[in-house]
Design an enzyme around this catalytic site. Structure first.
Site, PDB file in Angstrom:
ATOM      1  N   ASP A  90       0.860  -1.184   0.000  1.00 28.13           N
ATOM      2  CA  ASP A  90       0.000   0.000   0.000  1.00 28.13           C
ATOM      3  C   ASP A  90       0.899   1.237   0.000  1.00 28.13           C
ATOM      4  OD1 ASP A  90      -1.921  -1.959   0.362  1.00 28.13           O
ATOM      5  OD2 ASP A  90      -2.998  -0.877   1.931  1.00 28.13           O
ATOM      6  N   LYS A 153      -6.833   3.365  -3.119  1.00 34.24           N
ATOM      7  CA  LYS A 153      -7.217   3.315  -1.710  1.00 34.24           C
ATOM      8  C   LYS A 153      -7.477   4.730  -1.210  1.00 34.24           C
ATOM      9  CE  LYS A 153      -5.112   2.023   2.771  1.00 34.24           C
ATOM     10  NZ  LYS A 153      -3.945   1.362   3.397  1.00 34.24           N
ATOM     11  N   LYS A 182     -10.128   0.204  -2.371  1.00 39.02           N
ATOM     12  CA  LYS A 182     -10.004  -0.101  -0.950  1.00 39.02           C
ATOM     13  C   LYS A 182     -10.418   1.116  -0.132  1.00 39.02           C
ATOM     14  CE  LYS A 182      -6.671  -1.361   2.696  1.00 39.02           C
ATOM     15  NZ  LYS A 182      -5.311  -1.850   2.992  1.00 39.02           N
TER      16      LYS A 182
END
Length: 222
Positions: A90, A153, A182
């Protein structure tokens, strides 16, 4: 509830997190069969060792939480984390570059991490929605698609805001089926988790995973 659990990245990213807490996180993730544990890079070897014989993935963060790290450093950090057992990355985008209109720099920053991950790890691009205008959110998502990321995300959870239904819907609209979404930051209970999924989230980042699958409400902002 098992289907919901399989969409959760069980998260512990506080700077004061101890090894004991990370190992407990791993135990909880295995018990509930969460998608992954999301932990800081220095904890990747321990998490990998704890989970190597399970289906739970090890996820870590890159350029976290500011996104202002040099591109070469982000790429090296990702490469090193993958070598030590991470299979999901991430990364935080260069937010300042995006807001300065330096789109090529933002995309090349993402591409460097995607290339470092090669086919060994998924890459989720954190755009930090709370700091962006609607047009900047759209641009960040488009650049992530162009860079070959696997997910976009919403948030780090460290910038004073988290996922909103509106942002998830916007991100889903922009990326369509090209990459996944996400939602992270502020997902503390089952109702919110299900609403995020309904809005288009494919994965949830939360430190309240155990509470969510137990029908309770978590306390953390992440």
């Amino acid at each position: 509830m098992s289907s919901l659990a399989s969409m959760i990245d069980h998260t512990l990213l506080k700077p004061e997190s101890t090894l004991e807490q990370v190992l407990q996180l791993c135990e909880e993730a295995e018990t509930h069969q969460f998608a992954s544990v999301c932990i800081n890079p220095s904890m990747v070897p321990a998490a990998y060792e704890a989970l190597k014989d399970t289906k739970v993935k090890v996820c870590t963060v890159i350029g976290f939480p500011l996104g202002a790290t040099l591109t070469s450093v982000k790429a090296f950090e990702a490469e090193k984390a993958i070598a030590e057992g991470a299979s999901e990355i991430d990364m935080v985008i260069n937010i300042g570059a995006l807001k300065s209109g330096k789109e090529k720099d933002v995309r090349s920053d993402m591409e460097a991490v995607v290339q470092a991950a090669s086919d060994k790890a998924l890459v989720k691009v954190i755009i930090e929605t709370v700091l962006l205008t609607e047009k900047e959110k759209e641009k960040a998502c488009s650049l992530a698609v162009q860079a070959g990321a696997d997910f976009v995300k919403t948030s780090t959870g460290f910038a004073g805001g988290g996922a909103t239904l509106e942002d998830v819907k916007l991100m889903k609209r922009v990326v369509g089926g090209q990459v996944k979404v996400k939602a992270s930051g502020g997902v503390k209970d089952e109702q919110t988790a299900l609403a995020m999924i309904e809005a288009g989230a494919d994965r949830l980042g939360t430190s309240s995973g155990t509470a969510i699958v137990s029908g309770q409400t978590g306390t953390s902002s992440y």
